[in-house]
Enzyme design. Structure first.
Site, PDB file in Angstrom:
ATOM      1  N   ARG A   1       8.155 -41.865  26.382  1.00  0.00           N
ATOM      2  CA  ARG A   1       8.049 -42.967  27.341  1.00  0.00           C
ATOM      3  C   ARG A   1       8.028 -44.317  26.628  1.00  0.00           C
ATOM      4  NH1 ARG A   1       3.371 -45.832  29.676  1.00  0.00           N
ATOM      5  NH2 ARG A   1       2.236 -44.827  27.993  1.00  0.00           N
TER       6      ARG A   1
ATOM      7  N   THR B   1      -5.165 -45.264  35.657  1.00  0.00           N
ATOM      8  CA  THR B   1      -4.715 -46.615  36.031  1.00  0.00           C
ATOM      9  C   THR B   1      -5.725 -47.667  35.582  1.00  0.00           C
ATOM     10  OG1 THR B   1      -3.531 -45.743  37.939  1.00  0.00           O
ATOM     11  CG2 THR B   1      -4.145 -48.088  38.019  1.00  0.00           C
TER      12      THR B   1
ATOM     13  N   HIS C   1      -0.704 -42.141  21.467  1.00  0.00           N
ATOM     14  CA  HIS C   1      -0.696 -43.589  21.234  1.00  0.00           C
ATOM     15  C   HIS C   1      -1.059 -43.800  19.770  1.00  0.00           C
ATOM     16  CE1 HIS C   1      -1.362 -47.854  21.576  1.00  0.00           C
ATOM     17  NE2 HIS C   1      -0.972 -47.818  22.847  1.00  0.00           N
TER      18      HIS C   1
ATOM     19  N   SER D   1       5.084 -46.793  32.777  1.00  0.00           N
ATOM     20  CA  SER D   1       4.553 -45.775  33.696  1.00  0.00           C
ATOM     21  C   SER D   1       3.952 -46.380  34.963  1.00  0.00           C
ATOM     22  CB  SER D   1       3.537 -44.882  33.001  1.00  0.00           C
ATOM     23  OG  SER D   1       2.643 -45.646  32.264  1.00  0.00           O
ATOM     24  N   LEU D   2       3.300 -47.525  34.853  1.00  0.00           N
ATOM     25  CA  LEU D   2       2.777 -48.159  36.080  1.00  0.00           C
ATOM     26  C   LEU D   2       3.961 -48.494  36.994  1.00  0.00           C
ATOM     27  CD1 LEU D   2       0.141 -50.483  34.356  1.00  0.00           C
ATOM     28  CD2 LEU D   2      -0.368 -48.467  35.733  1.00  0.00           C
TER      29      LEU D   2
ATOM     30  N   GLU E   1       5.930 -55.373  23.637  1.00  0.00           N
ATOM     31  CA  GLU E   1       5.370 -54.106  23.143  1.00  0.00           C
ATOM     32  C   GLU E   1       6.457 -53.317  22.421  1.00  0.00           C
ATOM     33  OE1 GLU E   1       3.338 -52.009  26.296  1.00  0.00           O
ATOM     34  OE2 GLU E   1       1.841 -53.590  26.484  1.00  0.00           O
TER      35      GLU E   1
ATOM     36  N   HIS F   1      -2.196 -39.625  24.775  1.00  0.00           N
ATOM     37  CA  HIS F   1      -2.220 -40.781  25.658  1.00  0.00           C
ATOM     38  C   HIS F   1      -1.495 -40.557  26.985  1.00  0.00           C
ATOM     39  CE1 HIS F   1      -2.391 -45.040  26.598  1.00  0.00           C
ATOM     40  NE2 HIS F   1      -1.074 -45.118  26.678  1.00  0.00           N
TER      41      HIS F   1
ATOM     42  N   ARG G   1       6.787 -45.636  20.090  1.00  0.00           N
ATOM     43  CA  ARG G   1       5.521 -44.945  19.801  1.00  0.00           C
ATOM     44  C   ARG G   1       5.632 -43.643  19.038  1.00  0.00           C
ATOM     45  NH1 ARG G   1       2.257 -45.812  25.280  1.00  0.00           N
ATOM     46  NH2 ARG G   1       2.178 -48.026  24.899  1.00  0.00           N
TER      47      ARG G   1
ATOM     48  N   GLY H   1      -5.162 -43.394  42.064  1.00  0.00           N
ATOM     49  CA  GLY H   1      -4.669 -44.326  41.053  1.00  0.00           C
ATOM     50  C   GLY H   1      -3.529 -45.138  41.652  1.00  0.00           C
TER      51      GLY H   1
ATOM     52  N   ASP I   1      -4.765 -31.518  36.857  1.00  0.00           N
ATOM     53  CA  ASP I   1      -4.977 -30.630  38.008  1.00  0.00           C
ATOM     54  C   ASP I   1      -3.715 -30.476  38.874  1.00  0.00           C
ATOM     55  OD1 ASP I   1      -7.532 -30.724  37.029  1.00  0.00           O
ATOM     56  OD2 ASP I   1      -8.390 -31.840  38.714  1.00  0.00           O
TER      57      ASP I   1
HETATM   58  P1  FAD Z   1      -4.225 -41.970  37.782  1.00  0.00           P
HETATM   59  O1  FAD Z   1      -4.313 -43.427  37.761  1.00  0.00           O
HETATM   60  O2  FAD Z   1      -4.730 -41.240  36.608  1.00  0.00           O
HETATM   61  O3  FAD Z   1      -4.989 -41.451  39.065  1.00  0.00           O
HETATM   62  C1  FAD Z   1      -5.219 -40.067  39.238  1.00  0.00           C
HETATM   63  C2  FAD Z   1      -6.090 -39.880  40.452  1.00  0.00           C
HETATM   64  O4  FAD Z   1      -6.057 -38.504  40.834  1.00  0.00           O
HETATM   65  C3  FAD Z   1      -7.553 -40.216  40.253  1.00  0.00           C
HETATM   66  O5  FAD Z   1      -7.994 -40.881  41.394  1.00  0.00           O
HETATM   67  C4  FAD Z   1      -8.231 -38.852  40.171  1.00  0.00           C
HETATM   68  O6  FAD Z   1      -9.565 -38.827  40.633  1.00  0.00           O
HETATM   69  C5  FAD Z   1      -7.361 -38.062  41.101  1.00  0.00           C
HETATM   70  N1  FAD Z   1      -7.409 -36.610  40.873  1.00  0.00           N
HETATM   71  C6  FAD Z   1      -7.010 -35.931  39.781  1.00  0.00           C
HETATM   72  N2  FAD Z   1      -7.204 -34.615  39.973  1.00  0.00           N
HETATM   73  C7  FAD Z   1      -7.737 -34.467  41.200  1.00  0.00           C
HETATM   74  C8  FAD Z   1      -8.184 -33.363  41.956  1.00  0.00           C
HETATM   75  N3  FAD Z   1      -8.136 -32.111  41.489  1.00  0.00           N
HETATM   76  N4  FAD Z   1      -8.694 -33.579  43.185  1.00  0.00           N
HETATM   77  C9  FAD Z   1      -8.788 -34.837  43.693  1.00  0.00           C
HETATM   78  N5  FAD Z   1      -8.390 -35.934  43.010  1.00  0.00           N
HETATM   79  C10 FAD Z   1      -7.875 -35.741  41.786  1.00  0.00           C
HETATM   80  N6  FAD Z   1       0.784 -47.473  31.505  1.00  0.00           N
HETATM   81  C11 FAD Z   1       1.495 -48.625  31.597  1.00  0.00           C
HETATM   82  O7  FAD Z   1       2.554 -48.659  32.242  1.00  0.00           O
HETATM   83  N7  FAD Z   1       1.027 -49.758  31.001  1.00  0.00           N
HETATM   84  C12 FAD Z   1      -0.126 -49.793  30.279  1.00  0.00           C
HETATM   85  O8  FAD Z   1      -0.505 -50.828  29.781  1.00  0.00           O
HETATM   86  C13 FAD Z   1      -0.859 -48.596  30.150  1.00  0.00           C
HETATM   87  N8  FAD Z   1      -1.988 -48.555  29.419  1.00  0.00           N
HETATM   88  C14 FAD Z   1      -2.731 -47.423  29.394  1.00  0.00           C
HETATM   89  C15 FAD Z   1      -3.948 -47.415  28.721  1.00  0.00           C
HETATM   90  C16 FAD Z   1      -4.759 -46.300  28.758  1.00  0.00           C
HETATM   91  C17 FAD Z   1      -6.061 -46.299  28.022  1.00  0.00           C
HETATM   92  C18 FAD Z   1      -4.334 -45.148  29.473  1.00  0.00           C
HETATM   93  C19 FAD Z   1      -5.200 -43.928  29.534  1.00  0.00           C
HETATM   94  C20 FAD Z   1      -3.107 -45.135  30.110  1.00  0.00           C
HETATM   95  C21 FAD Z   1      -2.295 -46.262  30.086  1.00  0.00           C
HETATM   96  N9  FAD Z   1      -1.071 -46.275  30.736  1.00  0.00           N
HETATM   97  C22 FAD Z   1      -0.369 -47.448  30.810  1.00  0.00           C
HETATM   98  C23 FAD Z   1      -0.631 -45.129  31.517  1.00  0.00           C
HETATM   99  C24 FAD Z   1      -0.933 -45.391  32.999  1.00  0.00           C
HETATM  100  O9  FAD Z   1      -2.194 -46.024  33.107  1.00  0.00           O
HETATM  101  C25 FAD Z   1      -0.960 -44.106  33.811  1.00  0.00           C
HETATM  102  O10 FAD Z   1       0.169 -43.335  33.523  1.00  0.00           O
HETATM  103  C26 FAD Z   1      -0.956 -44.421  35.283  1.00  0.00           C
HETATM  104  O11 FAD Z   1      -1.985 -45.313  35.585  1.00  0.00           O
HETATM  105  C27 FAD Z   1      -1.132 -43.143  36.075  1.00  0.00           C
HETATM  106  O12 FAD Z   1      -1.315 -43.466  37.423  1.00  0.00           O
HETATM  107  P2  FAD Z   1      -1.421 -42.281  38.480  1.00  0.00           P
HETATM  108  O13 FAD Z   1      -1.589 -42.907  39.809  1.00  0.00           O
HETATM  109  O14 FAD Z   1      -0.308 -41.340  38.276  1.00  0.00           O
HETATM  110  O15 FAD Z   1      -2.739 -41.480  38.048  1.00  0.00           O
HETATM  111  C1  SIN Z   2      -1.007 -50.161  25.609  1.00  0.00           C
HETATM  112  O1  SIN Z   2      -1.560 -51.138  26.088  1.00  0.00           O
HETATM  113  O2  SIN Z   2      -0.742 -50.037  24.421  1.00  0.00           O
HETATM  114  C2  SIN Z   2      -0.660 -49.036  26.504  1.00  0.00           C
HETATM  115  C3  SIN Z   2       0.651 -49.272  27.115  1.00  0.00           C
HETATM  116  C4  SIN Z   2       1.190 -48.017  27.707  1.00  0.00           C
HETATM  117  O3  SIN Z   2       0.646 -46.942  27.510  1.00  0.00           O
HETATM  118  O4  SIN Z   2       2.221 -48.107  28.374  1.00  0.00           O
END
Ligand code: FAD
Ligand code: SIN
Length: 533
Positions: free
Chosen positions: A388, A44, A244, A393-394, A116, A353, A292, A12, A223
Site C-alpha cells: 500500500r 482510524t 511500518h 487507505s483512509l 510521504e 501496520h 515502505r 471507523g 474479525d
Molecule cells: P477501523 O478504523 O479500524 O475501524 C474498525 C471498526 O470495526 C472499529 O469500530 C471496531 O470496533 C469495529 N470492529 C472490529 N471487529 C468487530 C467485531 N467483531 N464486532 C463489532 N465491531 C468490530 N492510513 C492512512 O491512509 N493515512 C494515515 O496517516 C494512516 N496512519 C495510520 C497510523 C496508525 C497508527 C494506524 C494503526 C493506521 C494508520 N493508517 C493510515 C491506516 C488507517 O488508519 C486504517 O487502514 C483505516 O483507518 C481503517 O479504517 P476502517 O474503517 O477500515 O477500520
Molecule cells: C504514517 O503516518 O506514517 C502512516 C501513514 C499510513 O499508514 O498511511
C-alpha cells in the site's frame, strides 16, 4: 431476534462514512452500527500522516498519483480500481471537510500538503499528527445528527449468518451464498443476540494484533476477515502484511507500538544507524522516502547485520517550530521517554501496520456473498496490490463507503429480511475455567507470526509456522465448541485464522514481490492469484 434494514459492523472511517451517507439518502431506513469497544476506538483514530489526494492540480495530477500507487503495488494493483479511487478521492475528501473535518492550512490559507514515502508530489492532507483522531471526531459528530442511525457500543459480532445456519451444507464452491445479518454478543448484558438485516456491511478494520509489535490498537484482530472466511466468502492477497518502518523503540514494550509518522521523513528526517551512518541510499536512490516495503526491509537487514535492536531517525537538523506545529503528539511522546527529538536521534523499529489482503470486493464494494458489502482495511479491493502507498487507505475507505451507499440505495428495496434465521445455539457449553488457555495461546500465536512470518520469510520458517498454528487451531477449536463464547476466545480464534491465512498465502507465493519477501525465491515470477474461493 432483532431486525434492522442495514447492519454496519465497525465505527471507523469505513463504517461511519457509509452510515452517514446511507442515512441521508434514505431517512426511511433503520441503520444499526456495531462497534466492539467504544465508538471512537479504531485504527482510524490512530492515523497520523493523513489522506492522500490530488489537491493542487497545478502541480499534481491524477496520473501521477495513479503511477505512484501502481509503483508501490509492485504489479498487483487493479488498474481500474486505482483510477477510481484516485479520481473520486478528492470529492470524498471535500465531503468530510463539509461534515466538519479540519485539515491544517499553510500561510497562504490553502491546505498544507505533506509528503510521504513513494509519493512524487506533496499531496497529504493532515491535521497535525492527529489526522485520524480528527476524522473520527467529525464523523461521530455528523452521525449523531442522524435520527435513523444507532451506534451500539460494546457489541461484538461473532459470526455472519448465511445458509449454513439454516442447515444447508455450504462449501467454497456453493453458488449464491447470501448474508442474513450477524450473531453478536451484547457485552454489557453478556448475551448473544441475533440481528437479521436486509443488507450487512463489514468495516471491521485490520489485523495487526497477530504480531507482537504492531501499531494497530488491540481491537485490530481481523474479525471481519475471519468471519468471511468461515462463511466461505472470497478473500485475497493475505500474504501482504505491511510493516511500518518507524515505530518508536520502547524497551519496556508497548501494545500498540507508538508510530513515528512517515510524514516526519517527509519533513526531512533521515534514517541512520546508531553510529549516525546513513544507510538507505544503499537500498534505494529515494533514500529514507522510498516505499515502505523497501525501507522496512532495509531497516530489518541493518538491524540484523549490526546486531542492533533499533535504527535511528535523525530530526536534529529540522526546523523546530515547524516540527512542533506538525508533530506535537510525536514530540510529547518522545519527551515522555526522555528523548529530545531536537538533540537525540529517535530510536525506531519496524512494526506490523496494515493488511493489504482481505475480503475480496468489486468496484462497488460488493463481496462474493449476496447482500454483504465491505469497505476499509478489512478488504482487498485491488487498490494496494502487493504494497500500500502511504495514506491511501483512509481514501480507499471513503471511496468504497460512497460506492456501497450508491449500490445499496439502488438495490435495497428488492431485498427482504429472512425471518427464518435461527437463534444462536449454545447447547453443551460451559463457562471457561482457565483464562490462561486463551492468554497463553495468544502469546504463542504472536510469537509464531513474529518469528517466522515477518518481513523476511523462507520455506522452512513458513512450514514451522504452519505446523505450530495447526496445533493452536485444534486446541482453540476444542475450547470454542465446549466453552461459553467470550470476546477473548472469539478474537483468539479469529487471530489464529488470520495467522493461518497469512502463512498459507505466503507459502503459496513462490516469488518475492512487494511486502512478501522470501529468501528461497528472491526474485519476481509470473502472476499468482491468491484468491480463496
Ligand atoms: P477501523 O478504523 O479500524 O475501524 C474498525 C471498526 O470495526 C472499529 O469500530 C471496531 O470496533 C469495529 N470492529 C472490529 N471487529 C468487530 C467485531 N467483531 N464486532 C463489532 N465491531 C468490530 N492510513 C492512512 O491512509 N493515512 C494515515 O496517516 C494512516 N496512519 C495510520 C497510523 C496508525 C497508527 C494506524 C494503526 C493506521 C494508520 N493508517 C493510515 C491506516 C488507517 O488508519 C486504517 O487502514 C483505516 O483507518 C481503517 O479504517 P476502517 O474503517 O477500515 O477500520
Ligand atoms: C504514517 O503516518 O506514517 C502512516 C501513514 C499510513 O499508514 O498511511
Amino acid at each position: 431476534m432483532r431486525k434492522t434494514d442495514i447492519l454496519v459492523i465497525g465505527s471507523g472511517i469505513g463504517g461511519l462514512t457509509f452510515a452517514i451517507k446511507m442515512a441521508k439518502k434514505r431517512p426511511d431506513l433503520d441503520i444499526m452500527v456495531l462497534t466492539k469497544t467504544n465508538r471512537d476506538e479504531s485504527n482510524t483514530r490512530y492515523a497520523q500522516g493523513g489522506v492522500a489526494a490530488v489537491w493542487d492540480k497545478e502541480v499534481d495530477s491524477y496520473d501521477k498519483h495513479i503511477e505512484d500507487t501502481l509503483d508501490a503495488g509492485d504489479g498487483l494493483c487493479d488498474n481500474e480500481i486505482v483510477r477510481i479511487v484516485v479520481e473520486e478521492g478528492p470529492v470524498r475528501v471535500q465531503e468530510i471537510i463539509n461534515w466538519g473535518t479540519r485539515f491544517d492550512k499553510g500561510k497562504d490559507a490553502d491546505y498544507d500538503l505533506g509528503m510521504e514515502g513513494g509519493h512524487s508530489e506533496n499531496r497529504i492532507l493532515h491535521f497535525k499528527d492527529l489526522t485520524g483522531w480528527e476524522i473520527q471526531r467529525a464523523l461521530l459528530a455528523a452521525v449523531s445528527e442522524l435520527k435513523n442511525v444507532t451506534i451500539h457500543d460494546h457489541y461484538f459480532a461473532l459470526d455472519l449468518i448465511s445458509q449454513h445456519h439454516l442447515g444447508r451444507v455450504v462449501t467454497r464452491m456453493t453458488p449464491n451464498l447470501e448474508c442474513y445479518g450477524a450473531y453478536v454478543i451484547d457485552l454489557e448484558k453478556n448475551k448473544i443476540e441475533t440481528i437479521a438485516a436486509r443488507i450487512t456491511v463489514v468495516a471491521t478494520g485490520g489485523a495487526g494484533q497477530i504480531y507482537k509489535a504492531t501499531t494497530n490498537p488491540t481491537i485490530a484482530t481481523g474479525d471481519g476477515i475471519a468471519m468471511m472466511y468461515r462463511m466461505k466468502g472470497r478473500l485475497a492477497n493475505m500474504e501482504f502484511v505491511q510493516f511500518h518502518p518507524t515505530s518508536l523503540f520502547n524497551p519496556a514494550g508497548e501494545n500498540p507500538s507508538f508510530l513515528i509518522s512517515e510524514a516526519v521523513r517527509g519533513f526531512g528526517a533521515i534514517l541512520k544507524s546508531k553510529e549516525g551512518e546513513r544507510f538507505m541510499k544503499k537500498y534505494d536512490e529515494r533514500g529514507s522516502l522510498a516505499p515502505r516495503d523497501i525501507v522496512a526491509r532495509a531497516i530489518d537487514n541493518e538491524m540484523k547485520m549490526r546486531g542492533d535492536d533499533f535504527v535511528c531517525l535523525d530530526c536534529t537538523h529540522l526546523d523546530q517550530e515547524g516540527f512542533l506545529n506538525h508533530f506535537p503528539t510525536i514530540y510529547e511522546k518522545c519527551k515522555s521517554l526522555g528523548i529530545d527529538p531536537f538533540k537525540d536521534m529517535i530510536p525506531v523499529v519496524p512494526a506490523a501496520h496494515y493488511i493489504c489482503g482481505g475480503i475480496n470486493t468489486n468496484e462497488m464494494g460488493a463481496t462474493s456473498v449476496l447482500n454483504l458489502y465491505a469497505c476499509g482495511e478489512c478488504t482487498c479491493s485491488g487498490l494496494h496490490g502487493a504494497n500500500r502507498l502511504a495514506s491511501n487507505s483512509l481514501l480507499e475507505a471513503m471511496v468504497f463507503a460512497h460506492r456501497i451507499h450508491e449500490e445499496v440505495g439502488a438495490r435495497i428495496d428488492q431485498v427482504k429480511i429472512n425471518d427464518n434465521v435461527p437463534e444462536w445455539n449454545a447447547k453443551g457449553t460451559s463457562e471457561p475455567k482457565e483464562m490462561v488457555l486463551i492468554t497463553q495461546s495468544l502469546k504463542e500465536l504472536k510469537e509464531i507470526l513474529s518469528s517466522y512470518v515477518g518481513i523476511v520469510r523462507s520455506n522452512v520458517r513458513l512450514k514451522r509456522a504452519q505446523d505450530r498454528l495447526w496445533l493452536l487451531y485444534n486446541e482453540t477449536e476444542k475450547l470454542y465448541t465446549t466453552s461459553v463464547i467470550s470476546p477473548q476466545l472469539c478474537e483468539l480464534r479469529n487471530l489464529i485464522t488470520i495467522g493461518h491465512l497469512v502463512t498459507t498465502s505466503a507459502a503459496m507465493r513462490k516469488e518475492s514481490r512487494g511486502l512478501h519477501f522470501t529468501t528461497d525465491y528472491p526474485d519476481k515470477q509470473g502472476f499468482l492469484d491468491n484468491t480463496y474461493m
